[in-house]
Design a protein around this motif. Structure first.
Motif, PDB file in Angstrom:
ATOM      1  N   ARG A 166      -1.838  -3.480  -9.789  1.00 48.61           N
ATOM      2  CA  ARG A 166      -2.102  -3.663  -8.357  1.00 48.61           C
ATOM      3  C   ARG A 166      -2.797  -4.994  -8.106  1.00 48.61           C
ATOM      4  O   ARG A 166      -2.610  -5.605  -7.043  1.00 48.61           O
ATOM      5  CB  ARG A 166      -2.957  -2.510  -7.824  1.00 48.61           C
ATOM      6  N   GLY A 167      -3.623  -5.436  -9.057  1.00 47.13           N
ATOM      7  CA  GLY A 167      -4.257  -6.740  -8.906  1.00 47.13           C
ATOM      8  C   GLY A 167      -3.252  -7.864  -8.843  1.00 47.13           C
ATOM      9  O   GLY A 167      -3.542  -8.941  -8.312  1.00 47.13           O
ATOM     10  N   LEU A 168      -2.038  -7.625  -9.371  1.00 48.82           N
ATOM     11  CA  LEU A 168      -0.946  -8.601  -9.303  1.00 48.82           C
ATOM     12  C   LEU A 168      -0.001  -8.293  -8.142  1.00 48.82           C
ATOM     13  O   LEU A 168       1.082  -8.878  -8.051  1.00 48.82           O
ATOM     14  CB  LEU A 168      -0.158  -8.586 -10.620  1.00 48.82           C
ATOM     15  N   SER A 169      -0.391  -7.351  -7.279  1.00 45.68           N
ATOM     16  CA  SER A 169       0.438  -6.886  -6.156  1.00 45.68           C
ATOM     17  C   SER A 169       1.735  -6.251  -6.637  1.00 45.68           C
ATOM     18  O   SER A 169       2.737  -6.241  -5.919  1.00 45.68           O
ATOM     19  CB  SER A 169       0.748  -8.036  -5.178  1.00 45.68           C
ATOM     20  N   ASP A 170       1.724  -5.690  -7.827  1.00 45.86           N
ATOM     21  CA  ASP A 170       2.898  -5.031  -8.388  1.00 45.86           C
ATOM     22  C   ASP A 170       2.729  -3.526  -8.196  1.00 45.86           C
ATOM     23  O   ASP A 170       2.011  -2.868  -8.961  1.00 45.86           O
ATOM     24  CB  ASP A 170       3.036  -5.381  -9.875  1.00 45.86           C
ATOM     25  N   THR A 171       3.382  -2.970  -7.190  1.00 41.69           N
ATOM     26  CA  THR A 171       3.177  -1.560  -6.870  1.00 41.69           C
ATOM     27  C   THR A 171       4.475  -0.757  -6.780  1.00 41.69           C
ATOM     28  O   THR A 171       4.447   0.451  -6.937  1.00 41.69           O
ATOM     29  CB  THR A 171       2.427  -1.414  -5.523  1.00 41.69           C
ATOM     30  N   THR A 172       5.600  -1.407  -6.533  1.00 38.28           N
ATOM     31  CA  THR A 172       6.846  -0.661  -6.324  1.00 38.28           C
ATOM     32  C   THR A 172       7.366  -0.037  -7.614  1.00 38.28           C
ATOM     33  O   THR A 172       7.686   1.160  -7.653  1.00 38.28           O
ATOM     34  CB  THR A 172       7.923  -1.572  -5.716  1.00 38.28           C
ATOM     35  N   VAL A 173       7.460  -0.833  -8.680  1.00 40.94           N
ATOM     36  CA  VAL A 173       7.936  -0.284  -9.957  1.00 40.94           C
ATOM     37  C   VAL A 173       6.986   0.784 -10.494  1.00 40.94           C
ATOM     38  O   VAL A 173       7.448   1.839 -10.971  1.00 40.94           O
ATOM     39  CB  VAL A 173       8.162  -1.414 -10.986  1.00 40.94           C
ATOM     40  N   PRO A 174       5.656   0.585 -10.447  1.00 45.98           N
ATOM     41  CA  PRO A 174       4.769   1.680 -10.856  1.00 45.98           C
ATOM     42  C   PRO A 174       4.985   2.957 -10.043  1.00 45.98           C
ATOM     43  O   PRO A 174       4.871   4.064 -10.588  1.00 45.98           O
ATOM     44  CB  PRO A 174       3.369   1.102 -10.622  1.00 45.98           C
ATOM     45  N   MET A 175       5.297   2.820  -8.736  1.00 45.14           N
ATOM     46  CA  MET A 175       5.588   4.015  -7.923  1.00 45.14           C
ATOM     47  C   MET A 175       6.816   4.740  -8.450  1.00 45.14           C
ATOM     48  O   MET A 175       6.807   5.966  -8.636  1.00 45.14           O
ATOM     49  CB  MET A 175       5.805   3.607  -6.471  1.00 45.14           C
ATOM     50  N   ILE A 176       7.887   3.985  -8.709  1.00 43.67           N
ATOM     51  CA  ILE A 176       9.115   4.592  -9.224  1.00 43.67           C
ATOM     52  C   ILE A 176       8.854   5.246 -10.581  1.00 43.67           C
ATOM     53  O   ILE A 176       9.330   6.354 -10.865  1.00 43.67           O
ATOM     54  CB  ILE A 176      10.228   3.524  -9.327  1.00 43.67           C
ATOM     55  N   GLY A 210       0.785  -1.232   0.000  1.00 37.35           N
ATOM     56  CA  GLY A 210       0.000   0.000   0.000  1.00 37.35           C
ATOM     57  C   GLY A 210       0.816   1.279   0.000  1.00 37.35           C
ATOM     58  O   GLY A 210       0.392   2.280  -0.600  1.00 37.35           O
ATOM     59  N   THR A 211       1.978   1.274   0.637  1.00 41.05           N
ATOM     60  CA  THR A 211       2.781   2.501   0.668  1.00 41.05           C
ATOM     61  C   THR A 211       3.188   2.952  -0.732  1.00 41.05           C
ATOM     62  O   THR A 211       3.059   4.145  -1.059  1.00 41.05           O
ATOM     63  CB  THR A 211       4.018   2.325   1.561  1.00 41.05           C
ATOM     64  N   PRO A 212       3.658   2.056  -1.611  1.00 42.09           N
ATOM     65  CA  PRO A 212       3.926   2.497  -2.990  1.00 42.09           C
ATOM     66  C   PRO A 212       2.684   3.010  -3.709  1.00 42.09           C
ATOM     67  O   PRO A 212       2.770   3.942  -4.517  1.00 42.09           O
ATOM     68  CB  PRO A 212       4.478   1.230  -3.668  1.00 42.09           C
ATOM     69  N   ILE A 213       1.508   2.405  -3.424  1.00 39.68           N
ATOM     70  CA  ILE A 213       0.273   2.904  -4.040  1.00 39.68           C
ATOM     71  C   ILE A 213       0.021   4.343  -3.598  1.00 39.68           C
ATOM     72  O   ILE A 213      -0.270   5.230  -4.419  1.00 39.68           O
ATOM     73  CB  ILE A 213      -0.928   2.014  -3.667  1.00 39.68           C
ATOM     74  N   GLY A 214       0.133   4.584  -2.298  1.00 43.09           N
ATOM     75  CA  GLY A 214      -0.081   5.929  -1.782  1.00 43.09           C
ATOM     76  C   GLY A 214       0.886   6.939  -2.371  1.00 43.09           C
ATOM     77  O   GLY A 214       0.497   8.052  -2.738  1.00 43.09           O
ATOM     78  N   LEU A 215       2.157   6.558  -2.482  1.00 39.53           N
ATOM     79  CA  LEU A 215       3.156   7.470  -3.030  1.00 39.53           C
ATOM     80  C   LEU A 215       2.944   7.696  -4.529  1.00 39.53           C
ATOM     81  O   LEU A 215       3.234   8.780  -5.045  1.00 39.53           O
ATOM     82  CB  LEU A 215       4.557   6.925  -2.768  1.00 39.53           C
ATOM     83  N   THR A 216       2.435   6.663  -5.224  1.00 35.96           N
ATOM     84  CA  THR A 216       2.134   6.816  -6.646  1.00 35.96           C
ATOM     85  C   THR A 216       1.053   7.869  -6.858  1.00 35.96           C
ATOM     86  O   THR A 216       1.194   8.795  -7.673  1.00 35.96           O
ATOM     87  CB  THR A 216       1.665   5.477  -7.245  1.00 35.96           C
ATOM     88  N   VAL A 217      -0.045   7.732  -6.122  1.00 34.98           N
ATOM     89  CA  VAL A 217      -1.148   8.692  -6.258  1.00 34.98           C
ATOM     90  C   VAL A 217      -0.715  10.077  -5.778  1.00 34.98           C
ATOM     91  O   VAL A 217      -1.055  11.097  -6.386  1.00 34.98           O
ATOM     92  CB  VAL A 217      -2.378   8.202  -5.470  1.00 34.98           C
ATOM     93  N   LEU A 218       0.071  10.098  -4.697  1.00 31.83           N
ATOM     94  CA  LEU A 218       0.540  11.374  -4.157  1.00 31.83           C
ATOM     95  C   LEU A 218       1.417  12.107  -5.167  1.00 31.83           C
ATOM     96  O   LEU A 218       1.334  13.333  -5.294  1.00 31.83           O
ATOM     97  CB  LEU A 218       1.324  11.124  -2.871  1.00 31.83           C
TER      98      LEU A 218
END
Length: 471
Positions: free
Chosen positions: A401-411, A259-267
């Motif tokens: 996100r459905g694949l729990s892939d959030t870190t690379v999208p955040m970067i 969730g933290t990468p998701i939050g930072l992505t939207v932020l």
């Protein structure tokens, strides 16, 4: 005892079956998404109600309320992103028919909401020294502080709503989200009217009344959603509140890890548009007004691919959880086609009907609005050009996100928005002297880069190892 529990036959079982054709997937995605789209629009109406009614108090109150909500919004977005990790995790657990995991993920999502709110509230309460250091108007700062001191307590119910909404979305029960959100809009308007102006025999609390209305609305919405989840036969079996205090540290950490990468992505995306507004402020009042009009139109259109993106998280996550690679493919690309298809229509609309659209915001009969109207039409045309990539990036991000892939999208988002989009906006706007058009082209550049990378990442999911957890 084994964690694997088979879903009982009945209402939930048919929804777990994979879509046999693309048409089936299209129907399933649309059925899941449309209440979410309308609910997102209604959520915007909550903020619009506050803006309208505080505006009735006078410009100084509207300015203070705007400052306060601008200060609150980044923290809210971050919290929503963190707790939003519940959605893909519950969808995956549902796809795997792991009922115990559903209960534990949602429960730890509520824990995460409490933890995030407890961490953010002390920081938010420092609004006065922060605004003073930033050189904000002292009178506006005092009023903004009065609002924030009350409104911060909305964080607890608001973040809890995200966890429960994720559960309902993962089980295709999105209409109740829509009805509760619409009820919240009506309730918020009524309480605002009563407390801001002192109607119905209640005290006149002005900006404090708006803050109280915001807190009460979120409490009521959370109460309704929790009651529904605890009493509806479909969700009673999860026993969410039984031994609520019992920790599940691995899942608690998993929520923050995803969730933290998701939050930072939207932020990072919200921050880009905030920075763009500040750059517009350097150009003049007409540019700011035109920017606000174009941004409002783009934001409303964005609600459709956003709702489809949330549906993509659920559909992709459910297929992933049941070990269905073909289901992942159908779910992701169906949402992508729907999202970009709609944004193609809005692109055409913005390009061909710009003057008519902006005249709904600025009176064309007033000579004072002539320059702002022309700028707004131009900005809206640029917004039309990036509609397609904006829809593509939000759907692709949610599918990943459905694949729990959030870190690379955040970067990707941080690089695309802040290292490409914002510098391009500054260079085009101020160095090349393209002014507001250059700033909007910078926004388009950032969104375009992110869209290309995220869509390519979903397309290459097998090669990149994103499907290795498939059961």
């Amino acid at each position: 005892m084994s964690e694997q529990v088979t879903v009982a036959s009945g209402a939930t079982a048919p929804a777990l079956r994979p879509a046999s054709t693309w048409a089936d997937e299209l129907r399933a995605t649309f059925t899941l998404a449309w209440p979410l789209v309308v609910a997102q629009v209604a959520q915007n109406a909550l903020t619009a109600t506050d803006v309208i009614m505080t505006g009735w108090l006078g410009p100084e109150f509207l300015a203070a309320g705007t400052l306060a909500t601008t200060f609150l919004m980044p923290f809210l977005v971050l919290g929503f992103g963190i707790v939003g990790a519940v959605a893909p995790l519950v969808a995956q657990a549902r796809g795997a028919r792991n009922i115990k995991a559903v209960r534990r993920v949602v429960r730890q999502g509520l824990w995460a909401g409490i933890a995030v709110a407890a961490a953010l509230i002390p920081l938010l309460l420092q609004i006065k020294p922060i605004f003073t250091a930033l050189g904000q108007d002292p009178d506006a700062t005092i009023l903004a502080e009065q609002y924030v001191q009350i409104a911060v307590w909305m964080l607890f119910p608001a973040l809890a709503i995200v966890a429960l909404r994720s559960l309902l979305s993962a089980f295709d029960d999105t209409r109740i989200i829509l009805w509760i959100t619409l009820g919240g809009v009506v309730f918020n308007a009524a309480v605002n009217y009563a407390l801001i102006f002192g109607n119905f025999g209640l005290p006149r609390l002005e900006l404090r009344g708006s803050a109280i209305a915001t807190v009460l609305t979120n409490v009521v919405m959370f109460g309704l959603m929790l009651t529904y989840v605890l009493r509806h036969r479909r969700f009673k079996r999860f026993n969410l509140m039984i031994r609520f205090w019992k920790p599940d540290w691995p899942r608690f950490r998993q929520i923050f890890r995803i969730g933290t990468p998701i939050g930072l992505t939207v932020l990072s995306e919200v921050g880009l548009f905030t920075a763009a507004a500040l750059l517009m402020g350097l150009l003049g009042t007409d540019e700011v007004a035109a920017h606000a009009v174009a941004l409002q139109c783009a934001s409303m259109a964005f609600m459709v691919p956003l709702g489809l993106g949330i549906a993509a998280t659920v559909r992709v996550g459910t297929a992933y959880g049941r070990g269905d690679a073909e289901g992942v493919r159908k779910a992701g690309w169906t949402a992508f086609v729907l999202g970009t298809g709609f944004m193609t229509l809005t692109c055409v609309l913005f390009l061909t009907m710009g003057p008519l659209i902006v005249s709904g915001f600025l009176d064309p009969r007033s000579a004072a609005n002539t320059n702002a109207l022309g700028l707004a039409v131009t900005f809206l045309a640029v917004a039309g050009l990036f509609q397609i990539v904006d829809g593509a990036q939000v759907v692709a991000a949610h599918a990943l996100r459905g694949l729990s892939d959030t870190t690379v999208p955040m970067i990707t988002a941080i690089i695309g928005y802040w290292l490409i989009g914002l510098p391009v906006a500054y260079v085009m706007g101020f160095v090349l002297q393209w002014r507001g058009v250059g700033i909007w082209l910078g926004l388009a550049a950032g969104l375009g880069i992110v869209a290309v990378v995220l869509v390519a990442r979903f397309a290459m999911r097998q090669r990149l190892g994103l499907m290795r957890g498939l059961t």
